[in-house]
Design a protein around this motif. Structure first.
Motif, PDB file in Angstrom:
ATOM      1  N   LEU A   1       0.831  -1.202   0.000  1.00 56.29           N
ATOM      2  CA  LEU A   1       0.000   0.000   0.000  1.00 56.29           C
ATOM      3  C   LEU A   1       0.871   1.259   0.000  1.00 56.29           C
ATOM      4  N   PHE A   2       1.838   1.301   0.913  1.00 53.55           N
ATOM      5  CA  PHE A   2       2.648   2.510   1.029  1.00 53.55           C
ATOM      6  C   PHE A   2       3.629   2.637  -0.147  1.00 53.55           C
ATOM      7  N   ARG A   3       3.926   1.503  -0.790  1.00 55.83           N
ATOM      8  CA  ARG A   3       4.784   1.563  -1.990  1.00 55.83           C
ATOM      9  C   ARG A   3       3.976   2.138  -3.159  1.00 55.83           C
ATOM     10  N   ALA A   4       2.742   1.661  -3.297  1.00 54.70           N
ATOM     11  CA  ALA A   4       1.926   2.090  -4.439  1.00 54.70           C
ATOM     12  C   ALA A   4       1.306   3.477  -4.223  1.00 54.70           C
ATOM     13  N   LEU A   5       1.054   3.821  -2.974  1.00 49.73           N
ATOM     14  CA  LEU A   5       0.393   5.097  -2.686  1.00 49.73           C
ATOM     15  C   LEU A   5       1.295   5.921  -1.770  1.00 49.73           C
TER      16      LEU A   5
ATOM     17  N   ARG B   1     -10.337  14.291   2.842  1.00 50.90           N
ATOM     18  CA  ARG B   1     -11.778  14.498   2.675  1.00 50.90           C
ATOM     19  C   ARG B   1     -12.392  13.542   1.655  1.00 50.90           C
ATOM     20  N   GLU B   2     -11.535  12.780   0.968  1.00 55.56           N
ATOM     21  CA  GLU B   2     -12.041  11.847  -0.035  1.00 55.56           C
ATOM     22  C   GLU B   2     -12.270  10.446   0.535  1.00 55.56           C
ATOM     23  N   VAL B   3     -11.932  10.276   1.833  1.00 60.19           N
ATOM     24  CA  VAL B   3     -11.983   8.926   2.393  1.00 60.19           C
ATOM     25  C   VAL B   3     -13.386   8.308   2.283  1.00 60.19           C
ATOM     26  N   GLY B   4     -14.399   9.127   2.503  1.00 57.14           N
ATOM     27  CA  GLY B   4     -15.767   8.627   2.384  1.00 57.14           C
ATOM     28  C   GLY B   4     -16.018   8.067   0.997  1.00 57.14           C
ATOM     29  N   ARG B   5     -15.479   8.749  -0.010  1.00 58.12           N
ATOM     30  CA  ARG B   5     -15.678   8.301  -1.393  1.00 58.12           C
ATOM     31  C   ARG B   5     -14.832   7.061  -1.682  1.00 58.12           C
ATOM     32  N   VAL B   6     -13.641   7.010  -1.087  1.00 57.78           N
ATOM     33  CA  VAL B   6     -12.810   5.797  -1.258  1.00 57.78           C
ATOM     34  C   VAL B   6     -13.560   4.587  -0.685  1.00 57.78           C
ATOM     35  N   LEU B   7     -14.134   4.762   0.511  1.00 54.59           N
ATOM     36  CA  LEU B   7     -14.849   3.646   1.148  1.00 54.59           C
ATOM     37  C   LEU B   7     -16.073   3.236   0.340  1.00 54.59           C
ATOM     38  N   ALA B   8     -16.789   4.243  -0.189  1.00 56.30           N
ATOM     39  CA  ALA B   8     -17.983   3.930  -0.987  1.00 56.30           C
ATOM     40  C   ALA B   8     -17.568   3.206  -2.268  1.00 56.30           C
ATOM     41  N   ALA B   9     -16.451   3.643  -2.860  1.00 55.87           N
ATOM     42  CA  ALA B   9     -15.977   2.993  -4.092  1.00 55.87           C
ATOM     43  C   ALA B   9     -15.545   1.565  -3.798  1.00 55.87           C
ATOM     44  N   LEU B  10     -14.871   1.372  -2.658  1.00 59.63           N
ATOM     45  CA  LEU B  10     -14.446   0.013  -2.287  1.00 59.63           C
ATOM     46  C   LEU B  10     -15.677  -0.865  -2.055  1.00 59.63           C
TER      47      LEU B  10
ATOM     48  N   ALA C   1     -17.163  -1.898  -5.158  1.00 58.34           N
ATOM     49  CA  ALA C   1     -16.326  -2.892  -5.842  1.00 58.34           C
ATOM     50  C   ALA C   1     -16.243  -4.203  -5.057  1.00 58.34           C
ATOM     51  N   GLY C   2     -16.977  -4.297  -3.954  1.00 61.66           N
ATOM     52  CA  GLY C   2     -17.070  -5.574  -3.243  1.00 61.66           C
ATOM     53  C   GLY C   2     -16.192  -5.704  -2.014  1.00 61.66           C
ATOM     54  N   VAL C   3     -15.674  -4.573  -1.493  1.00 58.76           N
ATOM     55  CA  VAL C   3     -14.780  -4.645  -0.331  1.00 58.76           C
ATOM     56  C   VAL C   3     -15.374  -3.869   0.843  1.00 58.76           C
ATOM     57  N   ALA C   4     -15.499  -4.532   1.989  1.00 61.42           N
ATOM     58  CA  ALA C   4     -15.991  -3.858   3.204  1.00 61.42           C
ATOM     59  C   ALA C   4     -14.819  -3.510   4.098  1.00 61.42           C
TER      60      ALA C   4
ATOM     61  N   ILE D   1      -7.861  -3.409  -6.021  1.00 65.76           N
ATOM     62  CA  ILE D   1      -9.066  -2.565  -6.007  1.00 65.76           C
ATOM     63  C   ILE D   1      -8.774  -1.224  -5.319  1.00 65.76           C
ATOM     64  N   LEU D   2      -8.014  -1.268  -4.232  1.00 65.22           N
ATOM     65  CA  LEU D   2      -7.718  -0.031  -3.500  1.00 65.22           C
ATOM     66  C   LEU D   2      -6.917   0.940  -4.373  1.00 65.22           C
ATOM     67  N   ARG D   3      -5.914   0.413  -5.070  1.00 67.55           N
ATOM     68  CA  ARG D   3      -5.105   1.285  -5.942  1.00 67.55           C
ATOM     69  C   ARG D   3      -5.986   1.948  -6.986  1.00 67.55           C
ATOM     70  N   LEU D   4      -6.898   1.163  -7.559  1.00 67.59           N
ATOM     71  CA  LEU D   4      -7.803   1.715  -8.581  1.00 67.59           C
ATOM     72  C   LEU D   4      -8.729   2.768  -7.981  1.00 67.59           C
TER      73      LEU D   4
END
Ligand code: PLP
Length: 400
Positions: free
Chosen positions: A275-279, A305-314, A317-320, A372-375
């Motif tokens: 994660l920290f390598r890619a992001l 401030r985008e974390v809510g959107r990251v979580l919704a996107a995850l 995409a099938g990740v809780a 999925i997280l990277r995307l």
């Protein structure tokens, strides 16, 4: 396979099928009341006592030191209110500033009737320091309550040291071990704790059943009154199926703890590394080493401030995963009180992603999650760069 990935085990865990099997008879034909004297009652009493021994064994306690409750929350309430009531005075509770609401709200309730409450500070990793506890212990204290592991950032507290200091002052020590039990070794005698809270649904057991460990000789008053079950400390007909499930879950957790902790640490470290390598904007919350085996919480610098959107996107995409505690206010974009207490500013304290792994997670799920997280993060960065605020669309991911 296109199934969902559940990485939110700090909120709750799926029931282990072996636990469900153990509970089965007590959800059906075996319905006796453990207080009844006839055969049906005696069968129920026997399995409740077996479960009590199983739960006790997970934490190195004696079976008669376990009081079953309806939740970890109730165990926390009983510990704090029970100790204050037994002292016969409003008293003084010393706790940390990053406890679960089950502790903080109970303290608030007690404070309204005169109990003094001291909230100890934590450092940037979320740890309570011995010096601040020692200072607080200079005044008259009824009980010290410090959680074994934090639910938001996963940091483990030095319970053995803190409880030892507390006992040297002749003061009761309680630990909320709801997140820690079944994940790290806990021995109430080595830790010197007098009271310790547990909850079945955090260790692949059923919801709605918890326990309070009460060391022999500890003075505690009940907060629920009635028929005198659980040594008079928790009246109510026992939740037999739930208790049986708790016992089975505790036994499995004890047997598999060492192997499972090693496996989850490997998954966690792999996720952190990749994660920290890619992001490069990613950074860790909580102590880098003294943390729950399967727990990783991180922020994304500049994208708080985008974390809510990251979580919704995850999620789409099938990740809780979650934004910290399942019952915390910062779902609504508020800063996390835990991160504020750790010294993060309001901006950083808004942007926590919590990944918490459990027994049925696999290496393949870790691979899929990272992809999925990277995307998700890339897609949000692009959307923000192009439109400022466009709806998020995740590129299609092919599941292995
Ligand atoms: N304490 C901690 C640290 C928790 O994380 C939780 C649940 O999230 C609780 C207490 C409450 O446990 P329960 O859900 O069994 O009421």
């Amino acid at each position: 396979m296109n199934s969902r990935i559940y990485f939110d085990h700090s909120a709750t865990t799926p029931l282990d099928p072996r636990v469900l099997t153990a509970m089965g008879p007590f959800l059906g034909g075996a319905f006796g009341n453990p207080s009844s004297q006839h055969h049906e009652g005696r069968v129920a009493r026997e399995v409740v006592e077996i479960a009590r021994a199983q739960v006790a064994s997970l934490i190195g306690a004696e079976p008669d030191e376990i009081i079953f409750t309806a939740s970890g929350t109730e165990a926390d309430n009983l510990a704090l209110m029970g100790a204050v009531r037994a002292s016969g005075r409003p008293g003084h509770i010393v706790t940390s500033s990053i406890e679960h609401a089950a502790i903080l709200e109970t303290c608030r309730f007690l404070a309204a009737s005169g109990t003094k409450v001291t909230h100890l500070p934590v450092d940037g990793d979320g740890k309570v320091g011995a010096e601040s506890l020692l200072r607080a212990l200079q005044s008259n204290v009824t009980l010290v309550s410090i959680m074994a592991a934090n639910n938001v950032v996963g940091t483990l507290q030095p319970i053995e040291e803190l409880a030892h200091l507390t006992k040297l002052h002749g003061v009761l020590f309680h630990s909320d071990a709801v997140q820690a039990a079944g994940k790290i070794p806990l021995d109430v005698n080595r830790l010197h704790v007098d009271l310790l809270s547990l909850s079945a649904h955090k260790l692949h057991g059923p919801k709605g059943v918890g326990a309070l460990y009460v060391r022999k000789g500890t003075r505690l008053s009940p907060i629920v009154f009635g028929g005198g079950q659980e040594r008079g400390l928790r009246s109510a007909t026992e939740n037999v199926a739930g208790i049986v499930g708790f016992g089975a879950a505790a036994e499995i957790a004890r047997e598999e703890l060492a192997k499972e902790a090693t496996r989850l640490v490997q998954f966690r470290e792999r996720i952190a590394h990749e994660l920290f390598r890619a992001l490069p904007q990613g950074y860790l919350f909580g102590h880098p080493v003294h943390r729950l085996p399967g727990h990783l919480s991180f922020g994304l610098r500049g994208q708080e401030r985008e974390v809510g959107r990251v979580l919704a996107a995850l999620d789409a995409a099938g990740v809780a995963v979650s934004a910290g505690s399942a019952c915390s206010a910062h779902h609504s974009g508020e800063p996390s009180p835990v991160l504020l207490a750790m010294g993060y500013d309001a901006e950083r304290a808004r942007g926590l992603v919590r990944v918490s792994l459990g027994r049925f997670n696999t290496e393949q799920e870790v691979d899929r999650f990272l992809k999925i997280l990277r995307l998700a993060v890339a897609s949000i960065s692009n959307a923000a760069a192009h439109t400022g605020d466009s709806a998020l669309e995740l590129p299609a991911v092919t599941f292995a």
